[in-house]
Design a protein around this motif. Sequence first.
Motif, PDB file in Angstrom:
ATOM      1  N   UNK A 119       0.789  -1.309   0.083  1.00 18.83           N
ATOM      2  CA  UNK A 119       0.015   0.056  -0.098  1.00 18.83           C
ATOM      3  C   UNK A 119       0.796   1.162  -0.064  1.00 18.83           C
ATOM      4  N   UNK A 120       2.086   1.144   0.768  1.00 22.45           N
ATOM      5  CA  UNK A 120       2.959   2.364   0.741  1.00 22.45           C
ATOM      6  C   UNK A 120       3.504   2.724  -0.707  1.00 22.45           C
ATOM      7  N   UNK A 121       4.062   1.679  -1.100  1.00 23.12           N
ATOM      8  CA  UNK A 121       4.548   1.664  -2.447  1.00 23.12           C
ATOM      9  C   UNK A 121       3.372   2.200  -3.398  1.00 23.12           C
ATOM     10  N   UNK A 122       2.105   1.709  -3.229  1.00 23.27           N
ATOM     11  CA  UNK A 122       1.160   2.155  -4.309  1.00 23.27           C
ATOM     12  C   UNK A 122       0.940   3.752  -4.191  1.00 23.27           C
ATOM     13  N   UNK A 123       1.016   4.248  -3.011  1.00 20.89           N
ATOM     14  CA  UNK A 123       0.834   5.742  -2.942  1.00 20.89           C
ATOM     15  C   UNK A 123       2.131   6.546  -2.806  1.00 20.89           C
ATOM     16  N   UNK A 124       3.234   5.805  -3.309  1.00 21.97           N
ATOM     17  CA  UNK A 124       4.494   6.403  -3.402  1.00 21.97           C
ATOM     18  C   UNK A 124       5.096   6.924  -2.024  1.00 21.97           C
ATOM     19  N   UNK A 125       4.901   6.132  -1.027  1.00 20.43           N
ATOM     20  CA  UNK A 125       5.393   6.596   0.199  1.00 20.43           C
ATOM     21  C   UNK A 125       6.439   5.636   0.768  1.00 20.43           C
ATOM     22  N   UNK A 126       6.566   4.707  -0.156  1.00 18.11           N
ATOM     23  CA  UNK A 126       7.552   3.751   0.306  1.00 18.11           C
ATOM     24  C   UNK A 126       8.930   4.010   1.205  1.00 18.11           C
ATOM     25  N   UNK A 127       9.463   5.141   0.632  1.00 16.63           N
ATOM     26  CA  UNK A 127      10.759   5.639   0.995  1.00 16.63           C
ATOM     27  C   UNK A 127      10.275   6.625   2.486  1.00 16.63           C
ATOM     28  N   UNK A 128       9.160   6.872   2.842  1.00 16.53           N
ATOM     29  CA  UNK A 128       8.769   7.192   4.085  1.00 16.53           C
ATOM     30  C   UNK A 128       8.008   6.444   5.076  1.00 16.53           C
ATOM     31  N   UNK A 129       8.203   5.223   4.913  1.00 16.04           N
ATOM     32  CA  UNK A 129       7.693   4.172   5.783  1.00 16.04           C
ATOM     33  C   UNK A 129       7.889   4.567   7.210  1.00 16.04           C
ATOM     34  N   UNK A 130       9.297   4.787   7.450  1.00 14.12           N
ATOM     35  CA  UNK A 130       9.726   4.980   8.914  1.00 14.12           C
ATOM     36  C   UNK A 130       9.681   6.454   9.143  1.00 14.12           C
ATOM     37  N   UNK A 131       9.171   7.379   8.696  1.00 16.81           N
ATOM     38  CA  UNK A 131       9.372   8.842   8.852  1.00 16.81           C
ATOM     39  C   UNK A 131       8.065   8.984   9.699  1.00 16.81           C
ATOM     40  N   UNK A 132       8.188  10.046  10.736  1.00 16.20           N
ATOM     41  CA  UNK A 132       7.257  10.391  11.514  1.00 16.20           C
ATOM     42  C   UNK A 132       6.219  11.107  10.527  1.00 16.20           C
ATOM     43  N   UNK A 133       4.830  10.640  10.852  1.00 16.44           N
ATOM     44  CA  UNK A 133       3.809  11.581   9.965  1.00 16.44           C
ATOM     45  C   UNK A 133       3.911  12.846  10.213  1.00 16.44           C
ATOM     46  N   UNK A 134       4.198  13.516  11.361  1.00 12.89           N
ATOM     47  CA  UNK A 134       4.136  14.927  11.150  1.00 12.89           C
ATOM     48  C   UNK A 134       5.153  15.938  10.398  1.00 12.89           C
ATOM     49  N   UNK A 135       6.232  15.008   9.717  1.00 12.77           N
ATOM     50  CA  UNK A 135       7.196  15.534   9.049  1.00 12.77           C
ATOM     51  C   UNK A 135       6.664  15.297   7.493  1.00 12.77           C
ATOM     52  N   UNK A 136       5.465  14.577   7.117  1.00  9.73           N
ATOM     53  CA  UNK A 136       5.234  14.550   5.925  1.00  9.73           C
ATOM     54  C   UNK A 136       4.578  15.837   5.292  1.00  9.73           C
ATOM     55  N   UNK A 137       4.752  16.112   4.055  1.00  6.10           N
ATOM     56  CA  UNK A 137       4.068  17.250   3.433  1.00  6.10           C
ATOM     57  C   UNK A 137       2.439  16.966   3.214  1.00  6.10           C
ATOM     58  N   UNK A 138       1.555  17.930   3.053  1.00  3.41           N
ATOM     59  CA  UNK A 138       0.068  17.994   2.936  1.00  3.41           C
ATOM     60  C   UNK A 138      -0.104  16.780   1.843  1.00  3.41           C
ATOM     61  N   UNK A 139       0.485  16.684   0.858  1.00  2.00           N
ATOM     62  CA  UNK A 139       0.314  15.672  -0.098  1.00  2.00           C
ATOM     63  C   UNK A 139       0.303  14.165   0.205  1.00  2.00           C
ATOM     64  N   UNK A 140       1.831  14.203   0.899  1.00  2.00           N
ATOM     65  CA  UNK A 140       1.969  12.796   1.375  1.00  2.00           C
ATOM     66  C   UNK A 140       0.941  12.568   2.530  1.00  2.00           C
ATOM     67  N   UNK A 141       0.561  13.329   3.438  1.00  2.00           N
ATOM     68  CA  UNK A 141      -0.416  12.775   4.310  1.00  2.00           C
ATOM     69  C   UNK A 141      -1.828  12.580   3.817  1.00  2.00           C
ATOM     70  N   UNK A 142      -2.015  13.208   2.639  1.00  2.00           N
ATOM     71  CA  UNK A 142      -3.419  12.853   1.982  1.00  2.00           C
ATOM     72  C   UNK A 142      -3.456  11.441   1.160  1.00  2.00           C
ATOM     73  N   UNK A 143      -2.080  11.065   0.673  1.00  7.18           N
ATOM     74  CA  UNK A 143      -1.965   9.813   0.176  1.00  7.18           C
ATOM     75  C   UNK A 143      -1.758   8.553   1.168  1.00  7.18           C
ATOM     76  N   UNK A 144      -1.183   9.098   2.375  1.00  2.97           N
ATOM     77  CA  UNK A 144      -1.291   7.986   3.294  1.00  2.97           C
ATOM     78  C   UNK A 144      -2.573   7.818   3.995  1.00  2.97           C
ATOM     79  N   UNK A 145      -3.670   8.736   3.892  1.00  2.00           N
ATOM     80  CA  UNK A 145      -4.944   8.471   4.112  1.00  2.00           C
ATOM     81  C   UNK A 145      -5.568   7.605   3.539  1.00  2.00           C
ATOM     82  N   UNK A 146      -5.347   7.876   1.813  1.00  2.00           N
ATOM     83  CA  UNK A 146      -5.857   7.084   1.016  1.00  2.00           C
ATOM     84  C   UNK A 146      -5.429   5.490   1.459  1.00  2.00           C
ATOM     85  N   UNK A 147      -4.291   5.371   1.647  1.00  2.00           N
ATOM     86  CA  UNK A 147      -3.520   3.874   1.782  1.00  2.00           C
ATOM     87  C   UNK A 147      -4.339   3.253   3.037  1.00  2.00           C
ATOM     88  N   UNK A 148      -4.304   4.244   4.072  1.00  2.00           N
ATOM     89  CA  UNK A 148      -5.159   3.873   5.368  1.00  2.00           C
ATOM     90  C   UNK A 148      -6.260   3.304   5.179  1.00  2.00           C
TER      91      UNK A 148
END
Length: 310
Positions: A119-148
Amino acid sequence: MTDAAIEIEGLTKVYEGGKRALDTVSLSIPRGQIFGLLGPNGAGKSTMINILAGLVTKTAGSARIWGFDIDEHPRNAKNSIGIVNQEILFDPFFTPFETLENQAGYYGVPKAQRRTMELLRAVHLEDKADAYARTLSGGMKRRLMVAKAMVHSPPILVLDEPTAGVDILLRQQLWDYVRGLNEQGVTIVLTTHYLEEAEELCDRIAIINHGRLIANKPTRELVNMAQEKIVRVTVDRPIDQVVEDLPDHPCFDRVERTGDQMLSITYHKDRTNAGEVLKAVNDLGFHIIDVATQEPDLEDVFLHLTAPAE
Ligand code: ADP
Ligand code: MG
């Protein structure tokens, strides 16, 4: 049982304080489609989605998700739908990987069946797998929500204003992902107030305004409802400046002089067609050098449908 992905009947929401955000809305969303719920801000889109999500209690009416009544079978209804809320909400101290694992736990997805990295790969967040969510950009957070929202592999994915804060490139990636899910059979529902977005993506579009459903049609049909079409012609000689002297013909709705040798002619597509219009210009003694037609877009339809009755 029903063949609809979502079936809503007489759905009404009156918020505390008296605001009637939804007014007896009945709507059937077919399985397998990309369905657009279109309406201006304040129309009631999020209210409808939040009722389906179990976040807002309805005042009246009923809703079934994948055949499950939200009151009688809330658990089955919930398991059948993944919802990406308009507001970004999740715990900033978890990493994307943990966020998805927690969500899988919440839905009781067994460890062996979890697809967290996929799922993380599908939303292009593979390399952010272990980053804190608060360090993600708005777009990344949105995509994380889609994966969720897809963690429990629901047959329906609902996205409430998904492109807010997502830049153009990532928006395109998000749509590619959503289209891919749809091709795999997932029914997609998205709300938007961007007409082009709905027109580009959706098989079918419902329009709501002031809590009421005002249209629900296949996209093409809805677009065809726009009454007016415009044809722009360039002619072989200068056109008189004087408005009264502009060439006129019964099949024209409106004529405007848009340049020395240019006319913009509006016509009603249910009364005539571009061929007739061009022939009329010819009959009026002009030779046509160039022609461009303008397709109606949803903006026209939307304005037409939401305009106060005259
Ligand atoms: P949309 O998502 O289409 O922009 P909403 O469903 O968020 O519209 O809101 C519909 C109407 O209900 C708006 O007038 C909004 O101000 C009102 N509304 C939304 N949430 C609440 C609430 N919790 N309490 C009172 N009014 C609300
Ligand atoms: Mg909203």
